[in-house]
Write an enzyme that holds these catalytic residues in place. Structure first.
Site, PDB file in Angstrom:
ATOM      1  N   GLU A  92       0.551  -1.247   0.174  1.00  0.00           N
ATOM      2  CA  GLU A  92       0.069  -0.227  -0.011  1.00  0.00           C
ATOM      3  C   GLU A  92       0.850   1.267  -0.250  1.00  0.00           C
ATOM      4  OE1 GLU A  92      -2.859  -0.585   3.229  1.00  0.00           O
ATOM      5  OE2 GLU A  92      -4.241  -2.090   2.334  1.00  0.00           O
ATOM      6  N   ASN A 144       2.500  -5.497  -3.547  1.00  0.00           N
ATOM      7  CA  ASN A 144       0.277  -5.876  -2.897  1.00  0.00           C
ATOM      8  C   ASN A 144       0.252  -4.088  -2.770  1.00  0.00           C
ATOM      9  OD1 ASN A 144      -1.362  -7.392  -2.328  1.00  0.00           O
ATOM     10  ND2 ASN A 144      -1.531  -7.087  -0.337  1.00  0.00           N
ATOM     11  N   HIS A 146     -10.063  -5.728  -2.633  1.00  0.00           N
ATOM     12  CA  HIS A 146     -11.295  -5.176  -1.126  1.00  0.00           C
ATOM     13  C   HIS A 146     -12.921  -4.829  -2.418  1.00  0.00           C
ATOM     14  CE1 HIS A 146      -9.015  -6.911   2.126  1.00  0.00           C
ATOM     15  NE2 HIS A 146      -8.390  -6.202   1.699  1.00  0.00           N
ATOM     16  N   GLU A 176      -7.003 -10.318  -1.167  1.00  0.00           N
ATOM     17  CA  GLU A 176      -6.562 -10.246   0.331  1.00  0.00           C
ATOM     18  C   GLU A 176      -8.687 -10.491  -0.530  1.00  0.00           C
ATOM     19  OE1 GLU A 176      -6.120  -6.537   2.147  1.00  0.00           O
ATOM     20  OE2 GLU A 176      -3.828  -7.326   1.743  1.00  0.00           O
ATOM     21  N   ASP A 227     -12.615  -9.844  -0.721  1.00  0.00           N
ATOM     22  CA  ASP A 227     -13.587 -10.287   0.121  1.00  0.00           C
ATOM     23  C   ASP A 227     -14.643  -8.878  -1.106  1.00  0.00           C
ATOM     24  OD1 ASP A 227     -12.626  -7.427   1.272  1.00  0.00           O
ATOM     25  OD2 ASP A 227     -12.638  -8.100   2.908  1.00  0.00           O
TER      26      ASP A 227
HETATM   27  O1  G3I Z   1      -3.525  -6.659  18.569  1.00  0.00           O
HETATM   28  C1  G3I Z   1      -4.454  -5.709  19.101  1.00  0.00           C
HETATM   29  C2  G3I Z   1      -4.337  -6.254  20.529  1.00  0.00           C
HETATM   30  O2  G3I Z   1      -3.529  -6.361  21.529  1.00  0.00           O
HETATM   31  C3  G3I Z   1      -5.556  -6.166  21.317  1.00  0.00           C
HETATM   32  O3  G3I Z   1      -5.890  -7.091  22.336  1.00  0.00           O
HETATM   33  C4  G3I Z   1      -7.337  -6.197  20.232  1.00  0.00           C
HETATM   34  C5  G3I Z   1      -8.405  -5.223  20.282  1.00  0.00           C
HETATM   35  O4  G3I Z   1      -8.768  -3.852  19.205  1.00  0.00           O
HETATM   36  O5  G3I Z   1      -6.546  -5.377  19.663  1.00  0.00           O
HETATM   37  C6  G3I Z   1      -5.387  -5.802  18.635  1.00  0.00           C
HETATM   38  O6  G3I Z   1      -5.201  -4.517  17.054  1.00  0.00           O
HETATM   39  C7  G3I Z   1      -5.736  -4.730  16.108  1.00  0.00           C
HETATM   40  C8  G3I Z   1      -5.709  -6.005  15.115  1.00  0.00           C
HETATM   41  O7  G3I Z   1      -6.462  -5.848  13.313  1.00  0.00           O
HETATM   42  C9  G3I Z   1      -5.449  -7.275  15.482  1.00  0.00           C
HETATM   43  O8  G3I Z   1      -7.016  -8.140  15.573  1.00  0.00           O
HETATM   44  C10 G3I Z   1      -6.462  -3.755  15.738  1.00  0.00           C
HETATM   45  O9  G3I Z   1      -7.360  -2.933  16.593  1.00  0.00           O
HETATM   46  C11 G3I Z   1      -6.966  -3.989  14.422  1.00  0.00           C
HETATM   47  O10 G3I Z   1      -6.334  -2.658  13.558  1.00  0.00           O
HETATM   48  C12 G3I Z   1      -6.539  -4.545  13.929  1.00  0.00           C
HETATM   49  O11 G3I Z   1      -7.305  -4.784  12.442  1.00  0.00           O
HETATM   50  C13 G3I Z   1      -6.446  -5.460  10.820  1.00  0.00           C
HETATM   51  C14 G3I Z   1      -6.194  -4.211  10.195  1.00  0.00           C
HETATM   52  O12 G3I Z   1      -5.770  -4.603   8.689  1.00  0.00           O
HETATM   53  C15 G3I Z   1      -5.062  -3.665  10.252  1.00  0.00           C
HETATM   54  O13 G3I Z   1      -4.897  -2.425   9.423  1.00  0.00           O
HETATM   55  C16 G3I Z   1      -7.139  -6.590  10.236  1.00  0.00           C
HETATM   56  O14 G3I Z   1      -7.457  -7.777  11.952  1.00  0.00           O
HETATM   57  C17 G3I Z   1      -6.488  -6.424   9.294  1.00  0.00           C
HETATM   58  O15 G3I Z   1      -7.811  -7.896   9.035  1.00  0.00           O
HETATM   59  C18 G3I Z   1      -6.367  -5.600   8.425  1.00  0.00           C
HETATM   60  O16 G3I Z   1      -5.561  -6.147   7.358  1.00  0.00           O
HETATM   61  C19 G3I Z   1      -5.723  -5.313   5.984  1.00  0.00           C
HETATM   62  C20 G3I Z   1      -3.867  -5.984   5.103  1.00  0.00           C
HETATM   63  O17 G3I Z   1      -3.981  -6.718   6.571  1.00  0.00           O
HETATM   64  C21 G3I Z   1      -3.733  -4.963   4.290  1.00  0.00           C
HETATM   65  N1  G3I Z   1      -4.931  -4.435   3.628  1.00  0.00           N
HETATM   66  C22 G3I Z   1      -6.526  -4.113   4.044  1.00  0.00           C
HETATM   67  C23 G3I Z   1      -6.413  -5.165   5.502  1.00  0.00           C
HETATM   68  C24 G3I Z   1      -7.924  -4.733   5.397  1.00  0.00           C
HETATM   69  O18 G3I Z   1      -7.785  -3.253   6.348  1.00  0.00           O
END
Ligand code: G3I
Length: 302
Positions: free
Chosen positions: A128, A170, A207, A235, A237
């Site tokens: 990105e 990517n 996406h 990715e 969806d």
């Molecule tokens: O790690 C913390 C954890 O310690 C805490 O307890 C928990 C409580 O909310 O949060 C955890 O962090 C979260 C993390 O996912 C792990 O679950 C973040 O808040 C959350 O923002 C994060 O979201 C991820 C997101 O990337 C972050 O940018 C999504 O799961 C994940 O699906 C998403 O994936 C991205 C790709 O990497 C890149 N392309 C876009 C895609 C969708 O956003």
């Protein structure tokens, strides 16, 4: 064939899913994962905030759980991601000195890629980097402190650390051939291929909104493949999981010889980062949705 992975394998492709280490203890989840998919991407566990939360301190607990699950179950593994402006610890974001940041970036790439050397099919080396709606790189600590050459440097460092892994760039919103962002990414890949910078593949996140892929998606895949790189849907969806949108996306890949595989970004709707839109192939109870049947049918040549 009766599963997504086996159906995709008929044409030498993989069909994968993003996996969360914290869900591997959910037997409904792992049953579907092990049955249907032959490739795994760590949804969050290989990102910088997870693997190097403070400088020089590497933590591979979650990433190892995913890599071990892949190995134990004969799944391919995609690496996601080495250099990304998001999920980047503040200690990296705050670096203002180029020599320091270059050393930190290269050490991160080398350490993470070396740990999983020989296990990763493809690494998303840089994720990105382009700004939405433009042909230009987005502002980030990497671009702002190192300049646009950070991408090339990251790929060269990744190649040295894991010479067998395919190295991908990517991004999202690069599926429409007519989008400025797509053209910016195309110019980057063309330049890398012309100058011998090591890049092997381009990941299209895919996406999509409820309308599914843009009409030009297959053209985009074809044009990138013509530069001499593999293309992958990394990715996938789609809001509401429409059967037509999923079928068209999979068909676009199957129609392009260098489209080597498809990954959906989660298993059940309840596992999705956009779960409110029910964008995946399995419902919250683990049942196959109509989009699943549409995808399987296209993979089987229907
Ligand atoms: O790690 C913390 C954890 O310690 C805490 O307890 C928990 C409580 O909310 O949060 C955890 O962090 C979260 C993390 O996912 C792990 O679950 C973040 O808040 C959350 O923002 C994060 O979201 C991820 C997101 O990337 C972050 O940018 C999504 O799961 C994940 O699906 C998403 O994936 C991205 C790709 O990497 C890149 N392309 C876009 C895609 C969708 O956003």
């Amino acid at each position: 064939e009766t599963t997504l992975g086996a159906a995709a394998a008929q044409s030498g492709r993989y069909f994968g899913a993003a996996v969360a280490a914290g869900r591997l203890g959910d037997s409904q989840y792992t049953t579907i994962l092990n049955r249907e998919f032959n490739s795994i991407t760590a949804e969050n566990e290989m990102k910088w905030d997870a693997t190097e939360p403070s400088r020089g301190t590497f933590t591979f607990g979650g990433a190892d759980r995913i890599a071990n699950h892949a190995r134990a179950n004969g799944k391919r593994l995609r690496g996601h991601t080495l250099v990304w402006h998001s999920q980047l610890p503040t200690w990296v974001r705050d670096i203002r000195d180029a020599a320091t940041l270059r050393s930190v970036m290269n050490n991160h790439i080398t350490t993470v890629a070396t740990r999983y050397r020989g296990q990763i099919d493809s690494w998303d080396v840089v994720n990105e980097a382009f700004a939405d709606g433009t042909t230009q790189l987005r502002p980030s600590v990497f671009r702002d402190v190192l300049g646009s050459g950070f991408i090339e440097e990251a790929f060269r460092t990744a190649r040295a650390a894991d010479p067998a892994a395919k190295l991908c760039y990517n991004d999202y919103s690069v599926e429409d051939w007519n989008a400025a962002k797509t053209q910016g990414m195309y110019a980057l890949v063309r330049d890398f291929k012309a100058r011998g910078v090591p890049i092997d593949c381009v990941g299209f996140q895919a996406h999509f909104g409820s309308g599914g892929p843009p009409a030009t998606f297959q053209t985009t895949l074809t044009n990138f493949a013509a530069l001499g790189v593999d293309v992958q849907i990394t990715e996938l969806d789609i809001a509401g999981a429409p059967t037509t949108g999923y079928a068209n996306t999979v068909r676009a890949c199957l129609n392009v010889p260098r489209c080597t595989g498809i990954t959906v970004w989660g298993i059940r709707d309840s596992d999705s980062w956009r779960s409110g839109e029910n964008p995946l192939l399995f419902d919250r109870s683990g049942n196959k949705k109509p989009a699943y049947d549409a995808v399987l049918s296209v993979l089987n040549g229907g």
